[in-house]
Design a protein around this motif. Structure first.
Motif, PDB file in Angstrom:
ATOM      1  N   PRO A  25      21.367  38.072  40.434  1.00  0.00           N
ATOM      2  CA  PRO A  25      20.954  38.735  39.189  1.00  0.00           C
ATOM      3  C   PRO A  25      19.655  38.159  38.633  1.00  0.00           C
ATOM      4  N   VAL A  52      26.217  49.108  33.013  1.00  0.00           N
ATOM      5  CA  VAL A  52      26.144  50.396  33.726  1.00  0.00           C
ATOM      6  C   VAL A  52      25.655  50.248  35.166  1.00  0.00           C
ATOM      7  N   PHE A  71      26.716  47.680  37.833  1.00  0.00           N
ATOM      8  CA  PHE A  71      27.549  46.522  38.203  1.00  0.00           C
ATOM      9  C   PHE A  71      27.018  45.783  39.445  1.00  0.00           C
ATOM     10  N   GLY A  72      26.721  46.486  40.529  1.00  0.00           N
ATOM     11  CA  GLY A  72      26.164  45.872  41.750  1.00  0.00           C
ATOM     12  C   GLY A  72      27.018  44.732  42.269  1.00  0.00           C
ATOM     13  N   GLN A  76      27.475  53.651  40.949  1.00  0.00           N
ATOM     14  CA  GLN A  76      27.706  54.863  41.732  1.00  0.00           C
ATOM     15  C   GLN A  76      27.902  54.556  43.218  1.00  0.00           C
ATOM     16  N   GLN A 102      31.155  55.437  39.180  1.00  0.00           N
ATOM     17  CA  GLN A 102      30.568  56.648  38.598  1.00  0.00           C
ATOM     18  C   GLN A 102      29.080  56.454  38.363  1.00  0.00           C
ATOM     19  N   ASN A 103      28.377  57.570  38.292  1.00  0.00           N
ATOM     20  CA  ASN A 103      26.979  57.543  37.895  1.00  0.00           C
ATOM     21  C   ASN A 103      26.911  57.282  36.382  1.00  0.00           C
ATOM     22  N   PHE A 104      25.964  56.441  35.974  1.00  0.00           N
ATOM     23  CA  PHE A 104      25.892  56.140  34.534  1.00  0.00           C
ATOM     24  C   PHE A 104      25.406  57.319  33.700  1.00  0.00           C
ATOM     25  N   ASP A 163      20.694  47.090  34.581  1.00  0.00           N
ATOM     26  CA  ASP A 163      19.794  46.318  35.452  1.00  0.00           C
ATOM     27  C   ASP A 163      19.429  47.301  36.569  1.00  0.00           C
ATOM     28  N   SER A 220      20.349  47.081  44.583  1.00  0.00           N
ATOM     29  CA  SER A 220      20.808  45.703  44.797  1.00  0.00           C
ATOM     30  C   SER A 220      20.224  45.177  46.112  1.00  0.00           C
ATOM     31  N   MET A 273      21.902  56.170  46.783  1.00  0.00           N
ATOM     32  CA  MET A 273      22.693  55.073  46.207  1.00  0.00           C
ATOM     33  C   MET A 273      24.160  55.467  46.225  1.00  0.00           C
ATOM     34  N   PHE A 321      18.103  60.507  35.229  1.00  0.00           N
ATOM     35  CA  PHE A 321      19.399  59.909  34.902  1.00  0.00           C
ATOM     36  C   PHE A 321      19.244  58.714  33.955  1.00  0.00           C
TER      37      PHE A 321
END
Ligand SMILES: C[S@@+](CC[C@H](N)C(=O)[O-])C[C@H]1O[C@@H](n2cnc3c(N)ncnc32)[C@H](O)[C@@H]1O
Length: 298
Positions: A6, A27, A29-30, A52, A71-73, A94, A98, A121, A210
């Motif tokens: 991170p 939103v 997480f990665g 996602q 889910q998609n943010f 963020d 990733s 993604m 998005f």
């Protein structure tokens, strides 16, 4: 292999101004780096995380204060409501990809390894970079590389892609390098390909649209005093976030109230944004383009 390191971890989580019993959203997480730090610092609070990419589920902790949504943010508000949450004390985003997504050759995000040009993604999405490269017309391709890749020779790039695909469809990283490689400036090849791939990735994943949808919903769900914390990795996204935090719209044009005062939904906490120091960059070179912005809902 490391899933992700991170960026600006302390600075961004400090920016959330966590309350021990607050409700927070991550939103993106990665690898869960930011989420884990939030969980460490809250007590009876709650954390809801989105990603996602279902690969991210391997990093989900077992913790009854935590909920992961694959889910998609862009569906932030609906998902929160579905889970009984109307408002939150803070949200962190963020953006981008990733390390895991970047380093898996078959995902097609990197020009360093030959692979199919996928770049989704969300692996169940239908749009891939192969599809875009083989179906968009010359003008649309030029716009894509200009707007999303910030490449000034985008017209020549589009022309070369069209010429290449008259002979055979583009399907791999080596195909696109073969098609446009001669336009890469000497000794700046990496920068050129990075921008080329950035442009394609943004288009495949509708990243700009998005992001805007998510920011507008974030403003709706944040409680007064709630914090919006966003880390971006290129100027296109940073401009959107900066304008939104300053004025509540993406153009950065402040609306005036009856008395001529600029109406704004946020108090900006980081006027210029925060970038990683030399020490962080030396430990994590990929953090070098990160820029953190924090705002508090009024
Ligand atoms: C830079 S990584 C986040 C890393 C994370 N903060 C950590 O500490 O490991 C970005 C993540 O956001 C996810 N992502 C990007 N756009 C998204 C979107 N529109 N909806 C949901 N997830 C998204 C990507 O799949 C990726 O896993």
């Amino acid at each position: 292999m490391i899933y992700h390191i991170p960026a600006l971890l302390k600075e961004s989580i400090d920016g959330l101004n966590l309350k021990p019993d607050g409700i927070y959203v991550d939103v993106t997480f990665g690898g869960g780096g930011h989420s884990m730090e939030i969980l460490k610092r809250i007590k009876n609070g709650k954390l809801i995380a989105f990603d996602q990419d279902d690969d991210a589920t391997v990093n989900v902790p077992v913790d009854n204060r935590f909920l992961f949504l694959n889910q998609n943010f862009r569906f932030l508000k609906n998902n929160l409501r579905f889970n009984g949450v109307d408002s939150v004390d803070g949200l962190i985003a963020d953006l981008g990809v990733s390390f895991h997504q970047f380093d898996e050759p078959e995902r097609g995000f990197t020009f360093r390894m030959d692979a199919p040009l996928d770049m989704r993604m969300n692996k169940s999405g239908t749009l891939t970079a192969v599809h875009l490269l083989n179906t968009m017309d010359e003008g649309a391709l030029a716009d894509l590389f200009y707007n999303f890749g910030e490449l000034t020779n985008s017209r020549r790039i589009a022309k070369e892609i069209i010429a290449f695909r008259l002979l055979k469809p583009l399907s791999t990283v080596n195909d696109i390098i073969g098609a446009v490689g001669k336009l890469a400036p000497h000794r700046q090849e990496h920068k050129f390909y990075a921008k080329l791939f950035q442009g394609l990735r943004i288009a495949v994943n509708h990243e700009i649209d998005f992001l805007k949808e998510m920011l507008e919903q974030a403003l709706d769900v944040l409680k007064p005093g709630g914090r919006l914390v966003v880390i971006t990795y290129h100027s296109l996204e940073d401009r959107i976030v900066k304008n939104f935090m300053k004025t509540g719209n993406f153009e950065g044009e402040g609306k005036q109230d009856f008395f001529g005062n600029i109406e704004t939904p946020f108090k900006v906490i980081t006027r210029k944004g925060i970038t990683p120091g030399e020490e962080e960059i030396s430990l994590n070179r990929r953090s070098r383009s990160a820029r953190l912005r924090v705002a508090e809902k009024i």
